[in-house]
Design a protein around this motif. Structure first.
Motif, PDB file in Angstrom:
ATOM      1  N   ARG A 103     -56.364 -12.096 -21.727  1.00 48.66           N
ATOM      2  CA  ARG A 103     -56.044 -10.704 -21.304  1.00 48.66           C
ATOM      3  C   ARG A 103     -54.947 -10.595 -22.850  1.00 48.66           C
ATOM      4  NH1 ARG A 103     -52.949  -9.471 -15.614  1.00 48.66           N
ATOM      5  NH2 ARG A 103     -52.349  -7.793 -16.677  1.00 48.66           N
ATOM      6  N   ILE A 104     -53.943 -11.987 -23.451  1.00 49.80           N
ATOM      7  CA  ILE A 104     -52.872 -11.312 -24.587  1.00 49.80           C
ATOM      8  C   ILE A 104     -53.735 -11.514 -25.473  1.00 49.80           C
ATOM      9  CG2 ILE A 104     -51.468 -12.865 -25.403  1.00 49.80           C
ATOM     10  CD1 ILE A 104     -50.371 -13.662 -22.526  1.00 49.80           C
ATOM     11  N   ARG A 105     -54.847 -12.294 -25.665  1.00 49.04           N
ATOM     12  CA  ARG A 105     -55.758 -12.228 -26.979  1.00 49.04           C
ATOM     13  C   ARG A 105     -54.879 -12.332 -28.104  1.00 49.04           C
ATOM     14  NH1 ARG A 105     -56.699  -7.606 -24.023  1.00 49.04           N
ATOM     15  NH2 ARG A 105     -56.517  -6.567 -26.051  1.00 49.04           N
ATOM     16  N   PRO A 106     -53.898 -13.277 -28.129  1.00 47.44           N
ATOM     17  CA  PRO A 106     -53.233 -13.607 -29.566  1.00 47.44           C
ATOM     18  C   PRO A 106     -53.602 -13.702 -31.142  1.00 47.44           C
ATOM     19  CG  PRO A 106     -53.218 -15.473 -28.383  1.00 47.44           C
ATOM     20  CD  PRO A 106     -53.581 -14.220 -27.657  1.00 47.44           C
ATOM     21  N   ASP A 107     -52.875 -13.156 -31.841  1.00 45.19           N
ATOM     22  CA  ASP A 107     -53.300 -12.824 -33.796  1.00 45.19           C
ATOM     23  C   ASP A 107     -52.792 -14.905 -33.105  1.00 45.19           C
ATOM     24  OD1 ASP A 107     -54.169 -10.760 -34.502  1.00 45.19           O
ATOM     25  OD2 ASP A 107     -51.735 -10.523 -33.017  1.00 45.19           O
ATOM     26  N   ILE A 108     -51.845 -15.662 -32.862  1.00 39.48           N
ATOM     27  CA  ILE A 108     -51.649 -16.764 -33.591  1.00 39.48           C
ATOM     28  C   ILE A 108     -51.219 -17.773 -32.144  1.00 39.48           C
ATOM     29  CG2 ILE A 108     -50.419 -18.268 -34.377  1.00 39.48           C
ATOM     30  CD1 ILE A 108     -49.918 -16.367 -36.519  1.00 39.48           C
ATOM     31  N   TRP A 109     -52.144 -18.593 -31.665  1.00 37.60           N
ATOM     32  CA  TRP A 109     -51.616 -19.733 -30.314  1.00 37.60           C
ATOM     33  C   TRP A 109     -51.037 -20.511 -31.049  1.00 37.60           C
ATOM     34  CZ3 TRP A 109     -50.176 -20.269 -25.764  1.00 37.60           C
ATOM     35  CH2 TRP A 109     -50.555 -21.093 -25.128  1.00 37.60           C
ATOM     36  N   VAL A 110     -49.540 -20.755 -30.721  1.00 39.43           N
ATOM     37  CA  VAL A 110     -48.805 -22.178 -30.772  1.00 39.43           C
ATOM     38  C   VAL A 110     -48.617 -23.219 -30.353  1.00 39.43           C
ATOM     39  CG1 VAL A 110     -46.311 -22.902 -31.851  1.00 39.43           C
ATOM     40  CG2 VAL A 110     -47.644 -20.262 -32.188  1.00 39.43           C
ATOM     41  N   LYS A 111     -48.916 -24.680 -30.172  1.00 44.56           N
ATOM     42  CA  LYS A 111     -48.788 -25.650 -30.086  1.00 44.56           C
ATOM     43  C   LYS A 111     -47.714 -26.925 -29.879  1.00 44.56           C
ATOM     44  CE  LYS A 111     -49.882 -26.953 -25.367  1.00 44.56           C
ATOM     45  NZ  LYS A 111     -49.229 -26.424 -24.671  1.00 44.56           N
ATOM     46  N   GLY A 112     -47.805 -27.597 -29.545  1.00 45.68           N
ATOM     47  CA  GLY A 112     -46.308 -28.709 -30.426  1.00 45.68           C
ATOM     48  C   GLY A 112     -47.571 -29.562 -30.926  1.00 45.68           C
ATOM     49  N   GLY A 113     -47.455 -29.881 -32.443  1.00 41.57           N
ATOM     50  CA  GLY A 113     -47.712 -31.377 -32.766  1.00 41.57           C
ATOM     51  C   GLY A 113     -48.513 -32.557 -31.700  1.00 41.57           C
ATOM     52  N   ASP A 114     -48.012 -32.805 -30.745  1.00 44.02           N
ATOM     53  CA  ASP A 114     -49.088 -33.960 -29.635  1.00 44.02           C
ATOM     54  C   ASP A 114     -50.008 -33.707 -29.588  1.00 44.02           C
ATOM     55  OD1 ASP A 114     -47.810 -31.675 -28.093  1.00 44.02           O
ATOM     56  OD2 ASP A 114     -47.031 -33.363 -26.782  1.00 44.02           O
ATOM     57  N   TYR A 115     -50.296 -32.784 -29.982  1.00 45.03           N
ATOM     58  CA  TYR A 115     -51.927 -32.414 -29.536  1.00 45.03           C
ATOM     59  C   TYR A 115     -52.285 -31.867 -30.882  1.00 45.03           C
ATOM     60  CZ  TYR A 115     -50.248 -30.765 -24.769  1.00 45.03           C
ATOM     61  OH  TYR A 115     -49.432 -30.684 -23.535  1.00 45.03           O
ATOM     62  N   ARG A 144     -49.318  -3.773 -29.699  1.00 44.58           N
ATOM     63  CA  ARG A 144     -50.386  -3.365 -30.161  1.00 44.58           C
ATOM     64  C   ARG A 144     -50.917  -2.390 -30.530  1.00 44.58           C
ATOM     65  NH1 ARG A 144     -53.280  -8.278 -30.940  1.00 44.58           N
ATOM     66  NH2 ARG A 144     -52.806  -9.813 -29.208  1.00 44.58           N
ATOM     67  N   ALA A 145     -50.066  -1.300 -30.048  1.00 45.38           N
ATOM     68  CA  ALA A 145     -50.328   0.217 -30.685  1.00 45.38           C
ATOM     69  C   ALA A 145     -50.414   0.316 -31.582  1.00 45.38           C
ATOM     70  CB  ALA A 145     -49.845   1.027 -29.478  1.00 45.38           C
ATOM     71  N   TRP A 146     -48.543   0.341 -32.560  1.00 42.56           N
ATOM     72  CA  TRP A 146     -48.672   0.530 -33.634  1.00 42.56           C
ATOM     73  C   TRP A 146     -49.099  -0.583 -34.602  1.00 42.56           C
ATOM     74  CZ3 TRP A 146     -45.562  -3.285 -36.106  1.00 42.56           C
ATOM     75  CH2 TRP A 146     -44.130  -4.123 -35.685  1.00 42.56           C
ATOM     76  N   GLY A 147     -49.820  -1.550 -34.583  1.00 40.10           N
ATOM     77  CA  GLY A 147     -50.135  -2.432 -34.857  1.00 40.10           C
ATOM     78  C   GLY A 147     -49.990  -3.859 -35.528  1.00 40.10           C
ATOM     79  N   GLY A 148     -48.856  -4.008 -34.508  1.00 40.47           N
ATOM     80  CA  GLY A 148     -48.226  -4.910 -34.993  1.00 40.47           C
ATOM     81  C   GLY A 148     -49.383  -6.604 -34.738  1.00 40.47           C
ATOM     82  N   ARG A 149     -49.032  -7.524 -34.357  1.00 43.72           N
ATOM     83  CA  ARG A 149     -49.661  -9.287 -34.882  1.00 43.72           C
ATOM     84  C   ARG A 149     -48.350  -9.349 -33.524  1.00 43.72           C
ATOM     85  NH1 ARG A 149     -52.415 -11.598 -38.347  1.00 43.72           N
ATOM     86  NH2 ARG A 149     -50.917 -13.232 -38.075  1.00 43.72           N
ATOM     87  N   VAL A 150     -49.254 -10.041 -32.294  1.00 38.98           N
ATOM     88  CA  VAL A 150     -48.556 -11.072 -31.402  1.00 38.98           C
ATOM     89  C   VAL A 150     -48.981 -12.669 -31.312  1.00 38.98           C
ATOM     90  CG1 VAL A 150     -49.284 -11.662 -28.951  1.00 38.98           C
ATOM     91  CG2 VAL A 150     -49.314  -8.932 -29.800  1.00 38.98           C
ATOM     92  N   SER A 186     -42.382  -6.544 -18.297  1.00 36.05           N
ATOM     93  CA  SER A 186     -44.096  -6.972 -18.134  1.00 36.05           C
ATOM     94  C   SER A 186     -44.660  -7.891 -19.734  1.00 36.05           C
ATOM     95  CB  SER A 186     -44.754  -6.122 -17.860  1.00 36.05           C
ATOM     96  OG  SER A 186     -46.389  -6.362 -17.539  1.00 36.05           O
ATOM     97  N   SER A 187     -44.498  -8.348 -19.546  1.00 39.29           N
ATOM     98  CA  SER A 187     -45.254  -9.319 -20.853  1.00 39.29           C
ATOM     99  C   SER A 187     -46.731  -8.463 -21.752  1.00 39.29           C
ATOM    100  CB  SER A 187     -45.736 -10.612 -20.845  1.00 39.29           C
ATOM    101  OG  SER A 187     -46.826 -11.041 -19.547  1.00 39.29           O
ATOM    102  N   PHE A 188     -47.695  -7.949 -20.421  1.00 34.94           N
ATOM    103  CA  PHE A 188     -49.012  -7.447 -21.155  1.00 34.94           C
ATOM    104  C   PHE A 188     -48.144  -6.092 -21.372  1.00 34.94           C
ATOM    105  CE2 PHE A 188     -50.095 -10.043 -17.272  1.00 34.94           C
ATOM    106  CZ  PHE A 188     -50.651 -11.133 -18.171  1.00 34.94           C
ATOM    107  N   ALA A 189     -47.137  -5.649 -20.822  1.00 29.84           N
ATOM    108  CA  ALA A 189     -46.680  -4.075 -21.886  1.00 29.84           C
ATOM    109  C   ALA A 189     -46.558  -4.354 -22.847  1.00 29.84           C
ATOM    110  CB  ALA A 189     -45.441  -3.574 -20.371  1.00 29.84           C
ATOM    111  N   ARG A 190     -45.518  -5.347 -22.773  1.00 28.95           N
ATOM    112  CA  ARG A 190     -45.637  -5.416 -24.115  1.00 28.95           C
ATOM    113  C   ARG A 190     -46.215  -5.598 -24.914  1.00 28.95           C
ATOM    114  NH1 ARG A 190     -40.657  -5.502 -28.250  1.00 28.95           N
ATOM    115  NH2 ARG A 190     -40.841  -7.050 -29.175  1.00 28.95           N
ATOM    116  N   VAL A 191     -47.201  -6.846 -24.830  1.00 28.48           N
ATOM    117  CA  VAL A 191     -48.157  -7.043 -25.772  1.00 28.48           C
ATOM    118  C   VAL A 191     -48.866  -5.719 -26.297  1.00 28.48           C
ATOM    119  CG1 VAL A 191     -50.776  -7.698 -26.413  1.00 28.48           C
ATOM    120  CG2 VAL A 191     -48.350  -9.209 -25.400  1.00 28.48           C
ATOM    121  N   GLU A 192     -48.821  -4.582 -25.528  1.00 35.64           N
ATOM    122  CA  GLU A 192     -49.493  -3.237 -25.654  1.00 35.64           C
ATOM    123  C   GLU A 192     -48.539  -2.452 -26.424  1.00 35.64           C
ATOM    124  OE1 GLU A 192     -53.183  -2.377 -25.611  1.00 35.64           O
ATOM    125  OE2 GLU A 192     -52.962  -4.711 -23.976  1.00 35.64           O
ATOM    126  N   ARG A 193     -47.519  -2.416 -26.434  1.00 34.32           N
ATOM    127  CA  ARG A 193     -47.220  -1.355 -27.341  1.00 34.32           C
ATOM    128  C   ARG A 193     -47.340  -1.790 -28.696  1.00 34.32           C
ATOM    129  NH1 ARG A 193     -43.116  -2.075 -23.292  1.00 34.32           N
ATOM    130  NH2 ARG A 193     -42.248  -3.575 -24.357  1.00 34.32           N
TER     131      ARG A 193
END
Length: 231
Positions: free
Chosen positions: A168-180, A80-86, A71-78
């Motif tokens: 739901r994910i609340r990423p620290d960084i959101w990445v998109k291609g430079g065509d936007y 964040r639990a140790w202070g990591g960045r998503v 689960s992507s959400f479980a991965r995110v929670e793990r």
């Protein structure tokens, strides 16, 4: 040498150097700069240690650690639990090509501890691109993305925009291609509201799923013309 009773509570760093060396080499092979490759290598080694290192594998015939495909959400929670960045990146990823791999590798090198790919579902791609897209169905696209070393999890969304998923994910960084441009992305405000930021990554010239599909269609027409002339 630590006392035996303390060894069980210490992190296992076995293999961290190997993880760094392999990851940095792969990044260089994908065309990333030396600085980006070193950062990517450090990030991968850090993640390797944080997840238990070589000690995470049971020596008594037990099961290996959980797959990244969970689960992507479980991965995110793990993380964040140790202070990591998503870090999160989004797209259709139909007909996976070197441009996609470059974007995701660069996204992973931005300093996050996990990269979650937000991928458009088949219905979402169809509404965005029109038939006959997608060429590759969602399950197969997800499988290909999860096979990439830089990808930690894949989350599929049905809407045109990934806004609800990013809530739901609340990423620290959101990445998109430079065509936007950031102003064109409705999800940018969602990311910013949760304290994150949007980063636009330059595209690799000459690569796009649409262009690849056009080339395939043109090649098909050419073969039919040759066949008709020969007949």
């Amino acid at each position: 040498m630590p006392a035996p009773e303390l060894l069980g509570s210490m992190p296992d760093v076995c293999g961290a150097g190997d993880s760094f060396a392999v990851s940095a080499t792969l990044a260089l092979g994908r065309g990333m700069s030396v600085l980006e490759s070193v950062r990517y290598g450090v990030d991968c080694a850090t993640r390797f240690v944080a997840e238990g290192g070589a000690g995470a594998w049971a020596l008594d015939g037990g099961e290996p650690p959980p797959s990244r495909a969970g689960s992507s959400f479980a991965r995110v929670e793990r993380v964040r639990a140790w202070g990591g960045r998503v870090v999160a990146a989004g797209g259709c990823f139909d007909l996976l090509h070197p441009g996609h791999v470059s974007l995701l590798s660069r996204a992973r090198a931005l300093g996050g501890d996990a990269l979650v790919v937000c991928m458009n579902s088949d219905d979402s791609v169809r509404r965005l691109k029109g038939p006959p897209r997608p060429v590759v169905r969602a399950d197969d696209r997800r499988c290909l993305l999860e096979a990439l070393e830089c990808v930690d999890a894949v989350a599929v969304f049905d809407e045109i925009s990934p806004c609800a998923l990013l809530e739901r994910i609340r990423p620290d960084i959101w990445v998109k291609g430079g065509d936007y441009e950031a102003a064109q992305l409705p999800e940018a405000s969602v990311v910013e509201r949760h304290g994150g930021r949007t980063v636009l990554v330059p595209l690799v010239d000459g690569y796009s799923s649409s262009r690849l599909l056009q080339d395939v269609q043109q090649a098909g027409r050419y073969r039919r013309e040759i066949h008709e002339r020969a007949g």
